[in-house]
Design a protein around this motif. Structure first.
Motif, PDB file in Angstrom:
ATOM      1  N   LYS A  17     -32.617  19.410  27.314  1.00  0.00           N
ATOM      2  CA  LYS A  17     -31.965  18.840  28.485  1.00  0.00           C
ATOM      3  C   LYS A  17     -31.440  17.446  28.141  1.00  0.00           C
ATOM      4  O   LYS A  17     -32.140  16.648  27.511  1.00  0.00           O
ATOM      5  CB  LYS A  17     -32.947  18.757  29.661  1.00  0.00           C
ATOM      6  CG  LYS A  17     -32.304  18.403  30.988  1.00  0.00           C
ATOM      7  CD  LYS A  17     -33.316  18.509  32.110  1.00  0.00           C
ATOM      8  CE  LYS A  17     -32.689  18.180  33.448  1.00  0.00           C
ATOM      9  NZ  LYS A  17     -33.654  18.300  34.575  1.00  0.00           N
ATOM     10  N   VAL A  18     -30.193  17.154  28.553  1.00  0.00           N
ATOM     11  CA  VAL A  18     -29.595  15.856  28.234  1.00  0.00           C
ATOM     12  C   VAL A  18     -29.156  15.150  29.516  1.00  0.00           C
ATOM     13  O   VAL A  18     -28.978  15.781  30.564  1.00  0.00           O
ATOM     14  CB  VAL A  18     -28.385  16.006  27.281  1.00  0.00           C
ATOM     15  CG1 VAL A  18     -28.832  16.552  25.942  1.00  0.00           C
ATOM     16  CG2 VAL A  18     -27.310  16.909  27.899  1.00  0.00           C
ATOM     17  N   ALA A  19     -28.994  13.837  29.422  1.00  0.00           N
ATOM     18  CA  ALA A  19     -28.607  13.035  30.579  1.00  0.00           C
ATOM     19  C   ALA A  19     -27.120  13.200  30.883  1.00  0.00           C
ATOM     20  O   ALA A  19     -26.348  13.710  30.061  1.00  0.00           O
ATOM     21  CB  ALA A  19     -28.925  11.560  30.324  1.00  0.00           C
ATOM     22  N   GLU A  20     -26.706  12.720  32.065  1.00  0.00           N
ATOM     23  CA  GLU A  20     -25.311  12.844  32.484  1.00  0.00           C
ATOM     24  C   GLU A  20     -24.364  12.066  31.579  1.00  0.00           C
ATOM     25  O   GLU A  20     -23.194  12.424  31.441  1.00  0.00           O
ATOM     26  CB  GLU A  20     -25.160  12.345  33.930  1.00  0.00           C
ATOM     27  CG  GLU A  20     -25.792  13.266  34.958  1.00  0.00           C
ATOM     28  CD  GLU A  20     -25.555  12.782  36.370  1.00  0.00           C
ATOM     29  OE1 GLU A  20     -24.748  11.849  36.561  1.00  0.00           O
ATOM     30  OE2 GLU A  20     -26.193  13.318  37.288  1.00  0.00           O
ATOM     31  N   ASN A  21     -24.873  10.995  30.967  1.00  0.00           N
ATOM     32  CA  ASN A  21     -23.999  10.178  30.114  1.00  0.00           C
ATOM     33  C   ASN A  21     -23.954  10.677  28.663  1.00  0.00           C
ATOM     34  O   ASN A  21     -23.348  10.057  27.805  1.00  0.00           O
ATOM     35  CB  ASN A  21     -24.429   8.706  30.152  1.00  0.00           C
ATOM     36  CG  ASN A  21     -25.869   8.501  29.677  1.00  0.00           C
ATOM     37  OD1 ASN A  21     -26.553   9.470  29.349  1.00  0.00           O
ATOM     38  ND2 ASN A  21     -26.317   7.261  29.647  1.00  0.00           N
ATOM     39  N   TYR A  22     -24.609  11.798  28.370  1.00  0.00           N
ATOM     40  CA  TYR A  22     -24.589  12.389  27.023  1.00  0.00           C
ATOM     41  C   TYR A  22     -23.165  12.818  26.687  1.00  0.00           C
ATOM     42  O   TYR A  22     -22.463  13.398  27.515  1.00  0.00           O
ATOM     43  CB  TYR A  22     -25.529  13.585  26.975  1.00  0.00           C
ATOM     44  CG  TYR A  22     -25.539  14.317  25.651  1.00  0.00           C
ATOM     45  CD1 TYR A  22     -26.386  13.927  24.616  1.00  0.00           C
ATOM     46  CD2 TYR A  22     -24.702  15.411  25.441  1.00  0.00           C
ATOM     47  CE1 TYR A  22     -26.398  14.613  23.409  1.00  0.00           C
ATOM     48  CE2 TYR A  22     -24.704  16.097  24.237  1.00  0.00           C
ATOM     49  CZ  TYR A  22     -25.556  15.692  23.226  1.00  0.00           C
ATOM     50  OH  TYR A  22     -25.561  16.373  22.025  1.00  0.00           O
ATOM     51  N   LYS A  23     -22.719  12.555  25.477  1.00  0.00           N
ATOM     52  CA  LYS A  23     -21.375  12.918  25.050  1.00  0.00           C
ATOM     53  C   LYS A  23     -21.451  13.986  23.964  1.00  0.00           C
ATOM     54  O   LYS A  23     -22.227  13.876  23.029  1.00  0.00           O
ATOM     55  CB  LYS A  23     -20.621  11.688  24.549  1.00  0.00           C
ATOM     56  CG  LYS A  23     -20.298  10.679  25.646  1.00  0.00           C
ATOM     57  CD  LYS A  23     -19.577   9.460  25.099  1.00  0.00           C
ATOM     58  CE  LYS A  23     -19.098   8.536  26.198  1.00  0.00           C
ATOM     59  NZ  LYS A  23     -20.170   8.087  27.092  1.00  0.00           N
ATOM     60  N   GLY A  24     -20.631  15.005  24.134  1.00  0.00           N
ATOM     61  CA  GLY A  24     -20.600  16.082  23.156  1.00  0.00           C
ATOM     62  C   GLY A  24     -20.588  17.438  23.832  1.00  0.00           C
ATOM     63  O   GLY A  24     -20.365  17.567  25.043  1.00  0.00           O
ATOM     64  N   VAL A  25     -20.854  18.478  23.042  1.00  0.00           N
ATOM     65  CA  VAL A  25     -20.859  19.846  23.565  1.00  0.00           C
ATOM     66  C   VAL A  25     -22.169  20.100  24.310  1.00  0.00           C
ATOM     67  O   VAL A  25     -23.248  19.854  23.776  1.00  0.00           O
ATOM     68  CB  VAL A  25     -20.687  20.872  22.429  1.00  0.00           C
ATOM     69  CG1 VAL A  25     -20.735  22.292  22.989  1.00  0.00           C
ATOM     70  CG2 VAL A  25     -19.382  20.640  21.688  1.00  0.00           C
ATOM     71  N   VAL A  26     -22.056  20.572  25.552  1.00  0.00           N
ATOM     72  CA  VAL A  26     -23.236  20.875  26.355  1.00  0.00           C
ATOM     73  C   VAL A  26     -23.076  22.244  27.014  1.00  0.00           C
ATOM     74  O   VAL A  26     -21.967  22.784  27.097  1.00  0.00           O
ATOM     75  CB  VAL A  26     -23.469  19.813  27.458  1.00  0.00           C
ATOM     76  CG1 VAL A  26     -23.718  18.447  26.856  1.00  0.00           C
ATOM     77  CG2 VAL A  26     -22.308  19.776  28.439  1.00  0.00           C
ATOM     78  N   ILE A  27     -24.198  22.774  27.458  1.00  0.00           N
ATOM     79  CA  ILE A  27     -24.193  23.998  28.250  1.00  0.00           C
ATOM     80  C   ILE A  27     -24.631  23.607  29.653  1.00  0.00           C
ATOM     81  O   ILE A  27     -25.722  23.079  29.854  1.00  0.00           O
ATOM     82  CB  ILE A  27     -25.141  25.064  27.667  1.00  0.00           C
ATOM     83  CG1 ILE A  27     -24.669  25.438  26.258  1.00  0.00           C
ATOM     84  CG2 ILE A  27     -25.191  26.286  28.570  1.00  0.00           C
ATOM     85  CD1 ILE A  27     -25.629  26.333  25.501  1.00  0.00           C
TER      86      ILE A  27
END
Length: 207
Positions: free
Chosen positions: A188-198
């Motif tokens: 799980k990543v934060a809203e400000n994470y940059k890159g490819v997400v699901i």
């Protein structure tokens, strides 16, 4: 004579337009259990009753919007498979198809019954994750359709009645703006994470 034919054509067009309609809940709207929306919000060709017993049905802005709908009621505090509870009764006065916009919890069985008998394609549908979207089914004049979720409360945005038959099950899922995002490793990543997400089951690039 020409004027008479014109008036008849206009009247026929008006009847066709009135033979269908849409009801959408509004933020802050309250409907007592066992009753209908206010008269100025009803669809002339389809009666809608919100459950029975329990608390009032109160509408608020949803976690996710469905196209054409912004507010919904999460129910009246009682499971939909009870005689008194969260269910929605639709009784059209014309043949056609109805699209209901709902919030269905994961692993809960969704039903649409026609005069007490479950429709073939809506006899206990289950979803893997919370579903914000619509289902479309064919209806017959003067039959009563009960829309509910067994063991849970079914959220409800509203419905639309159209003339004519719909083929097969139509389900449209809404985008959930509040869905959690995960990286490709499943973390799980934060809203400000940059890159490819699901996010919400879809792969996307977060900038």
């Amino acid at each position: 004579m020409k004027k008479i034919f014109t008036l008849i054509a206009v009247a026929a067009m008006a009847l066709t337009a009135n033979a269908q309609g849409k009801y959408a809940m509004e933020e802050g709207e309250t409907i007592a259990a066992g009753t209908q929306p206010a008269k100025d919000k009803r669809v002339a060709t389809c009666k809608l009753v919100f459950g029975e017993g329990g608390d009032d049905f109160k509408a608020a802005v949803a976690d996710a919007s469905v196209e054409g709908y912004t507010a919904y009621t999460p129910g009246n505090g009682t499971n939909g498979n009870k005689e008194n509870g969260t269910f929605y009764l639709l009784t059209p006065t014309i043949d056609g198809n109805i699209t209901v916009a709902v919030v269905l919890n994961a692993d809960k069985a969704f039903y649409i019954e026609e005069d007490g008998t479950a429709l073939e394609n809506f006899n206990g549908i289950k979803v893997d994750e919370k579903y914000y979207g619509t289902y479309t089914f064919n209806v017959k004049a003067n039959k009563t359709y009960k829309v509910y979720c067994a063991g849970s409360k079914l959220g409800f945005y509203g419905f639309e009645l159209k003339e004519g038959s719909a083929t097969g099950i139509k389900a449209v899922k809404a985008e959930n703006a509040n869905a959690a995002a995960y990286n490709l490793a499943g973390q799980k990543v934060a809203e400000n994470y940059k890159g490819v997400v699901i996010k919400d089951g879809k792969k996307m690039i977060q900038k």
